[in-house]
Design an enzyme around this catalytic site. Structure first.
Site, PDB file in Angstrom:
ATOM      1  N   HIS A 199       4.782   0.290  -0.483  1.00 40.38           N
ATOM      2  CA  HIS A 199       5.646  -0.797   0.421  1.00 40.38           C
ATOM      3  C   HIS A 199       4.714  -1.545   0.694  1.00 40.38           C
ATOM      4  O   HIS A 199       3.432  -1.831   0.574  1.00 40.38           O
ATOM      5  CB  HIS A 199       6.350   0.097   1.640  1.00 40.38           C
ATOM      6  CG  HIS A 199       5.143   0.451   2.468  1.00 40.38           C
ATOM      7  ND1 HIS A 199       4.540   1.878   2.375  1.00 40.38           N
ATOM      8  CD2 HIS A 199       4.798   0.057   3.730  1.00 40.38           C
ATOM      9  CE1 HIS A 199       3.652   2.040   3.182  1.00 40.38           C
ATOM     10  NE2 HIS A 199       3.843   1.116   4.262  1.00 40.38           N
ATOM     11  N   HIS A 251       0.829  -1.216  -0.156  1.00 40.81           N
ATOM     12  CA  HIS A 251      -0.058   0.140   0.029  1.00 40.81           C
ATOM     13  C   HIS A 251       0.732   1.307   0.113  1.00 40.81           C
ATOM     14  O   HIS A 251       2.174   1.368   0.251  1.00 40.81           O
ATOM     15  CB  HIS A 251      -0.985  -0.049   1.412  1.00 40.81           C
ATOM     16  CG  HIS A 251      -0.417   0.257   2.422  1.00 40.81           C
ATOM     17  ND1 HIS A 251      -1.091   0.592   3.723  1.00 40.81           N
ATOM     18  CD2 HIS A 251       0.932  -0.001   2.819  1.00 40.81           C
ATOM     19  CE1 HIS A 251      -0.270   0.546   4.681  1.00 40.81           C
ATOM     20  NE2 HIS A 251       0.707   0.317   4.203  1.00 40.81           N
ATOM     21  N   GLU A 308      -0.667  -4.252  11.666  1.00 39.25           N
ATOM     22  CA  GLU A 308      -0.019  -4.051  10.526  1.00 39.25           C
ATOM     23  C   GLU A 308       1.664  -4.403  10.656  1.00 39.25           C
ATOM     24  O   GLU A 308       2.406  -4.792   9.608  1.00 39.25           O
ATOM     25  CB  GLU A 308       0.198  -2.435  10.288  1.00 39.25           C
ATOM     26  CG  GLU A 308       0.737  -1.943   8.930  1.00 39.25           C
ATOM     27  CD  GLU A 308       0.906  -0.621   8.900  1.00 39.25           C
ATOM     28  OE1 GLU A 308      -0.218   0.129   8.234  1.00 39.25           O
ATOM     29  OE2 GLU A 308       1.503   0.254   9.571  1.00 39.25           O
ATOM     30  N   ASP A 364      -5.072 -10.418  -0.454  1.00 38.37           N
ATOM     31  CA  ASP A 364      -3.830 -11.199  -0.530  1.00 38.37           C
ATOM     32  C   ASP A 364      -3.034 -11.059  -1.628  1.00 38.37           C
ATOM     33  O   ASP A 364      -3.536 -11.011  -2.791  1.00 38.37           O
ATOM     34  CB  ASP A 364      -4.017 -12.450  -0.330  1.00 38.37           C
ATOM     35  CG  ASP A 364      -2.790 -13.274   0.148  1.00 38.37           C
ATOM     36  OD1 ASP A 364      -1.825 -12.768   0.872  1.00 38.37           O
ATOM     37  OD2 ASP A 364      -2.591 -14.514  -0.089  1.00 38.37           O
ATOM     38  N   HIS A 365      -1.507 -10.653  -1.576  1.00 38.06           N
ATOM     39  CA  HIS A 365      -0.897 -10.280  -2.738  1.00 38.06           C
ATOM     40  C   HIS A 365      -1.298  -9.350  -3.570  1.00 38.06           C
ATOM     41  O   HIS A 365      -1.188  -9.488  -4.839  1.00 38.06           O
ATOM     42  CB  HIS A 365      -0.439 -11.481  -3.480  1.00 38.06           C
ATOM     43  CG  HIS A 365       0.358 -12.538  -2.695  1.00 38.06           C
ATOM     44  ND1 HIS A 365       0.030 -13.337  -1.506  1.00 38.06           N
ATOM     45  CD2 HIS A 365       1.696 -12.828  -2.873  1.00 38.06           C
ATOM     46  CE1 HIS A 365       1.167 -13.876  -1.022  1.00 38.06           C
ATOM     47  NE2 HIS A 365       2.089 -13.675  -1.844  1.00 38.06           N
ATOM     48  N   HIS A 423       3.469  -5.241   3.726  1.00 35.77           N
ATOM     49  CA  HIS A 423       3.484  -5.989   4.989  1.00 35.77           C
ATOM     50  C   HIS A 423       2.850  -7.187   4.937  1.00 35.77           C
ATOM     51  O   HIS A 423       2.121  -7.599   4.163  1.00 35.77           O
ATOM     52  CB  HIS A 423       2.400  -4.728   5.969  1.00 35.77           C
ATOM     53  CG  HIS A 423       2.933  -3.523   6.228  1.00 35.77           C
ATOM     54  ND1 HIS A 423       3.916  -3.127   7.130  1.00 35.77           N
ATOM     55  CD2 HIS A 423       2.392  -2.257   5.594  1.00 35.77           C
ATOM     56  CE1 HIS A 423       4.069  -1.753   7.024  1.00 35.77           C
ATOM     57  NE2 HIS A 423       3.257  -1.473   6.282  1.00 35.77           N
ATOM     58  N   CYS A 432       6.559   5.717   4.219  1.00 35.37           N
ATOM     59  CA  CYS A 432       5.179   5.334   3.562  1.00 35.37           C
ATOM     60  C   CYS A 432       4.570   5.825   2.501  1.00 35.37           C
ATOM     61  O   CYS A 432       3.652   5.247   2.171  1.00 35.37           O
ATOM     62  CB  CYS A 432       4.461   5.024   4.620  1.00 35.37           C
ATOM     63  SG  CYS A 432       4.929   4.111   6.324  1.00 35.37           S
TER      64      CYS A 432
END
Length: 269
Positions: free
Chosen positions: A175, A150, A258, A215-216, A177, A169
């Protein structure tokens, strides 16, 4: 009012089996937990008490007293036992995490003279725990995981303000998580199954509604939910709650990890 937590542990075997049901029905409802020979867990128990500070000693209650009193009960009734066969209560009640935490609450509630029991939290494993507080319904929390990228950027701020507020960020390329989502439901355990919710059904709802979508993915670029929203941890917790609220009627809260250091939670309205 001060709150004090003591963590204890015990190991036990149990089976989710209703004798009046066929083997196939037990397996359909309880999955691998229906193995009649049982399976086991290393349980971790958090006992939280509350009370005033005792001025002469500087403590609320001696944690050794909590350990000794609760451990005496655990060793007598639960530790090292096959619960369905060796504990009278669980001969008639399915030893789900929800039922065990209620059983423990009733056993521990009046153990302490100088303070009040505030909460019992029982971890069955790293991804599932139940808890009970005074005058509250039982709560069950299941943890899920997804990986995503994100970028923290607000269209309401200038580029300079975004960089100043979000720092690295705000990297234009984003970047990532390893996110962990705690989904908490509340209610009273079903008298037959001992469950607040069918975990298989809950897993399906959370995976298809949230995990499979995020996801991904790059949240800003690949998802409709965050196309016009800044995917901060606060916003993500709120969005995930709203995605699930209509599909899980007894949803209590969403917790979002996070990182190990950044945690957010949202309890709806």
């Amino acid at each position: 009012m001060l709150y004090l937590t003591r963590i204890l542990d015990f190991s036990a075997t149990h089976s989710y089996t209703i004798p009046a049901w066929t083997t196939n029905k037990n397996k359909q409802v309880f999955g691998p937990c229906s193995n009649q020979n049982g399976h086991g867990h290393d349980y971790k128990l958090e006992v939280v008490v509350k009370g005033p500070l005792i001025g002469e000693t500087g403590i609320v209650m001696n944690t050794v007293d909590i350990k000794q009193k609760v451990n005496q009960f655990l060793k007598s009734e639960l530790d090292g036992k096959f619960l369905n066969k060796e504990n009278d209560y669980f001969k008639d009640h399915i030893p789900t995490t929800e039922n065990i935490v209620n059983y423990l609450w009733n056993a521990v509630e009046n153990m302490f003279d100088d303070c009040t029991l505030h909460r019992i939290r029982l971890h069955e494993n790293h991804y599932l725990f139940a808890e009970k507080e005074d005058n509250s319904m039982t709560r069950l929390t299941r943890q899920y995981h997804f990986c995503a990228a994100h970028r923290l950027h607000s269209d309401h701020l200038s580029d300079e303000e975004n960089i100043r507020l979000f720092g690295k960020c705000n990297n234009p390329h984003g970047h990532g998580h390893n996110y962990f989502v705690d989904v908490t439901v509340h209610g009273e355990p079903d008298p037959t199954t001992g469950m607040i919710i069918d975990l298989g059904e809950m897993d399906h709802i959370v995976n298809t509604t949230v995990i499979d979508k995020f996801d991904h993915k790059h949240l800003n670029l690949d998802t409709d939910e965050f196309r016009d929203l800044n995917p901060t941890g606060e916003v993500m917790a709120m969005v995930i709650f709203n995605m699930l609220a209509s599909k899980i009627p007894n949803l209590y809260k969403i917790g979002l990890w996070e990182t190990d250091k950044n945690y957010f939670e949202y309890l709806g309205n």
